[in-house]
Design a protein around this motif. Sequence first.
Motif, short mmCIF file in Angstrom:
data_model
loop_
_atom_site.label_atom_id
_atom_site.label_comp_id
_atom_site.label_asym_id
_atom_site.label_seq_id
_atom_site.Cartn_x
_atom_site.Cartn_y
_atom_site.Cartn_z
N SER A 295 0.81 -1.22 0.00
CA SER A 295 0.00 0.00 0.00
C SER A 295 0.84 1.27 0.00
CB SER A 295 -0.95 0.00 1.21
OG SER A 295 -0.23 -0.10 2.42
N ILE B 155 8.19 0.88 -0.24
CA ILE B 155 8.86 -0.03 -1.17
C ILE B 155 7.85 -0.98 -1.82
CG2 ILE B 155 10.56 -1.90 -1.32
CD1 ILE B 155 12.00 -0.56 1.12
N ARG C 247 -2.64 -3.93 6.36
CA ARG C 247 -3.71 -3.85 7.36
C ARG C 247 -4.73 -2.77 7.03
NH1 ARG C 247 0.26 -2.82 12.21
NH2 ARG C 247 0.96 -1.51 10.49
N ASP D 90 -3.72 -8.67 8.65
CA ASP D 90 -2.62 -8.44 9.58
C ASP D 90 -1.72 -9.67 9.50
OD1 ASP D 90 -0.82 -8.17 11.61
OD2 ASP D 90 -2.29 -7.61 13.13
N ASN E 112 7.09 -8.25 1.67
CA ASN E 112 7.78 -6.98 1.92
C ASN E 112 7.26 -6.29 3.17
OD1 ASN E 112 8.67 -4.02 0.98
ND2 ASN E 112 6.45 -4.05 1.21
N TYR F 164 14.97 -6.27 15.24
CA TYR F 164 14.82 -6.15 13.78
C TYR F 164 15.99 -6.82 13.05
CZ TYR F 164 14.37 -3.65 9.26
OH TYR F 164 14.25 -3.32 7.92
N VAL G 74 16.24 3.26 3.11
CA VAL G 74 15.47 3.67 1.93
C VAL G 74 14.61 4.87 2.33
CG1 VAL G 74 13.86 2.89 0.13
CG2 VAL G 74 15.37 1.23 1.26
N THR H 79 11.61 6.12 2.90
CA THR H 79 10.19 5.76 3.09
C THR H 79 9.75 6.19 4.49
OG1 THR H 79 10.58 3.63 4.13
CG2 THR H 79 10.50 3.63 1.72
N THR I 228 11.87 5.02 7.57
CA THR I 228 13.11 5.75 7.81
C THR I 228 12.81 7.14 8.37
OG1 THR I 228 14.04 4.54 5.96
CG2 THR I 228 15.25 6.48 6.68
#
Length: 256
Positions: A11, A14, A34, A60, A87, A152, A186, A188, A191
Amino acid sequence: MQLVALVTGGSRGIGRAIAEALAGRGAAVAVVARGEEAVKRAAAELADRFGVRSLGIRADLALAADCAAAVARCSAELGPPSVLVHNAGTAPSARLEDSDDAMLDEVLDLHVRAAFRLVRAALPGLRAAKAGTVVLLGSTAGLRGYPFTAAYTAAKHGMVGFARALAAEWAREPALRAFVVCPGFVDTDITRDAARAVAARGRKSAEELLSAFAAQNRIGRLHRPDEVADAVVRLVFDRPPGTVLDLDSPHPTLSP
Ligand SMILES: NC(=O)c1ccc[n+]([C@@H]2O[C@H](COP(=O)([O-])OP(=O)(O)OC[C@H]3O[C@@H](n4cnc5c(N)ncnc54)[C@H](OP(=O)(O)O)[C@@H]3O)[C@@H](O)[C@H]2O)c1
């Protein structure tokens, strides 16, 4: 036959760029996230811009049932995906001592467990497609360590390991290919949100922090979502040998 791609987290960011790039090559695309309105809007825009069949699926993906349901709905309405791009992700940051089990569960569920569940659910269709491709969004955090992102970083190393395991398991099945794409920072929401969150606690502004993130990339700047999408499209259509694509290199190459 028209290629059917399921893109999680399609949505925005990336995933959105990947969904657009695949639709631009004529694929029917299911976008999964979601936010119900956001997936519907993204799917409608893909159909308008590229004239392809598309579908927005609210799910989800931290939940096992939603992973299976997303693949089932794509299969029923567009056809079984022959391209699966996992992704969707979040990137919480905290010192280890402030990283609780809930944070660890969040990233393991959404990145690693969802990858297992989505690939298992899609496997019969990927195999039947004769050219089934799985692309996982890793990160340079799956290849090296970063501070304040232990959960992460561990999850992204898990994604890289999972892709390698798939490639090894499918070594004698050329119809099935698995890749993991590893960008550095990246440009987005993830970030920019991280820069704002750190700026709120420290002495540097969000803009200074974005520059610092960019400087951590070996390419010396933030990656653009369309650059990641171009790499994914090349993997899907060219199916080159190798599994792990470190994008944070002046000449990205695939390694086993
Ligand atoms: N940005 C970077 O610097 C960077 C670098 C390396 C790797 N990556 C990886 O690239 C991927 C995409 O990141 P991005 O920067 O594009 O992030 P983004 O702009 O924040 O987009 C994240 C996408 O994932 C979806 N999502 C989040 N949680 C979800 C859940 N529980 N179930 C289903 N969908 C969910 C979001 O939609 P909803 O919120 O509506 O669910 C959204 O579509 C992630 O795996 C990330 O780890 C990013």
